[in-house]
Design a protein around this motif. Sequence first.
Motif, mmCIF file in Angstrom:
data_model
loop_
_atom_site.group_PDB
_atom_site.id
_atom_site.type_symbol
_atom_site.label_atom_id
_atom_site.label_comp_id
_atom_site.label_asym_id
_atom_site.label_seq_id
_atom_site.Cartn_x
_atom_site.Cartn_y
_atom_site.Cartn_z
ATOM 1 N N LYS A 160 -28.365 32.904 -39.047
ATOM 2 C CA LYS A 160 -28.188 32.067 -40.239
ATOM 3 C C LYS A 160 -28.502 32.861 -41.508
ATOM 4 O O LYS A 160 -27.773 32.781 -42.510
ATOM 5 C CB LYS A 160 -29.111 30.856 -40.127
ATOM 6 C CG LYS A 160 -28.796 29.705 -41.059
ATOM 7 C CD LYS A 160 -29.651 28.489 -40.697
ATOM 8 C CE LYS A 160 -29.307 27.291 -41.561
ATOM 9 N NZ LYS A 160 -30.109 26.095 -41.178
ATOM 10 N N ILE A 169 -36.461 30.882 -44.537
ATOM 11 C CA ILE A 169 -36.317 29.567 -43.908
ATOM 12 C C ILE A 169 -37.735 29.066 -43.643
ATOM 13 O O ILE A 169 -38.533 29.752 -43.001
ATOM 14 C CB ILE A 169 -35.516 29.639 -42.598
ATOM 15 C CG1 ILE A 169 -34.076 30.092 -42.874
ATOM 16 C CG2 ILE A 169 -35.512 28.275 -41.897
ATOM 17 C CD1 ILE A 169 -33.232 30.278 -41.618
ATOM 18 N N SER A 176 -38.807 32.454 -40.985
ATOM 19 C CA SER A 176 -37.922 33.610 -40.862
ATOM 20 C C SER A 176 -37.498 34.040 -42.260
ATOM 21 O O SER A 176 -37.410 33.201 -43.172
ATOM 22 C CB SER A 176 -36.690 33.253 -40.025
ATOM 23 O OG SER A 176 -35.921 34.397 -39.714
ATOM 24 N N TYR A 179 -32.119 31.486 -36.369
ATOM 25 C CA TYR A 179 -32.438 31.700 -37.776
ATOM 26 C C TYR A 179 -31.969 33.070 -38.264
ATOM 27 O O TYR A 179 -31.559 33.222 -39.417
ATOM 28 C CB TYR A 179 -33.938 31.550 -38.016
ATOM 29 C CG TYR A 179 -34.450 30.133 -37.906
ATOM 30 C CD1 TYR A 179 -33.601 29.042 -38.061
ATOM 31 C CD2 TYR A 179 -35.788 29.872 -37.638
ATOM 32 C CE1 TYR A 179 -34.063 27.740 -37.952
ATOM 33 C CE2 TYR A 179 -36.268 28.567 -37.534
ATOM 34 C CZ TYR A 179 -35.404 27.505 -37.700
ATOM 35 O OH TYR A 179 -35.864 26.223 -37.599
#
Length: 223
Positions: free
Chosen positions: A132, A74, A83, A129
């Motif tokens: 995710k 990310i 991340s 994050y």
Amino acid sequence: LTMAAAAPKKPAGEVDVMHTDDIQSVAELRAEAFAEKACWVCCESRTDGIRENIKVYNEYVKVDPVKLSHCFVIRDDKGKVLSACQLQMKSDVGDFLVPCWLGMRHTLTSGECYLEWIGASEAARGKGYGSKLIKHSLDFAQREGCAKMTLEVMAVNRAMGLYERLGFVVKAKSACTKLGECVFIWVFMGCKYTSAIKMEKPLSPSDAQAANPVPPPAQNQMT
């Protein structure tokens, strides 16, 4: 190499596959995220950690370029990686930062996807994050036909709560394995940790279908 760099990069904040020009940024992130767990033999400073990670990923480019496509990142709006996580999939080489002697480098079992590492920069922590990336990785592993995802986490790591919420469960280890790991972890991870916990999440076909529902076919209506 081409596979990891073929598609255009996704917008900031979205999960994307690692590109070769992310190597420097990923190396900096991993060195920062795992500074306390750095091997005192080869990574005495953050600079050493960055150098070792760059070396590792450049080696992947040479011997197993597909492995880069199993690293998800990310980025921020400037393209810096905030991340990231690295998976080990079938036919991938293991983590070159982990010594291969004494069996310390992970070896996949049938149907397994292994989460080698996941980390976030200081500025990116607390923004979801990690969750995710793991959800994206689970979805990816399901689509690739994996039967389970496994990971190892330090016993004192607060991330265990996140893994449990996402469906991972603790798996038992033999006493012999625990003893060998205890010595390895203490010596090679900064002399601060003594044990790691193995966690696993089964990936059933029903899970994959739930993650990627197929809409029912349209029915012709009589007029």
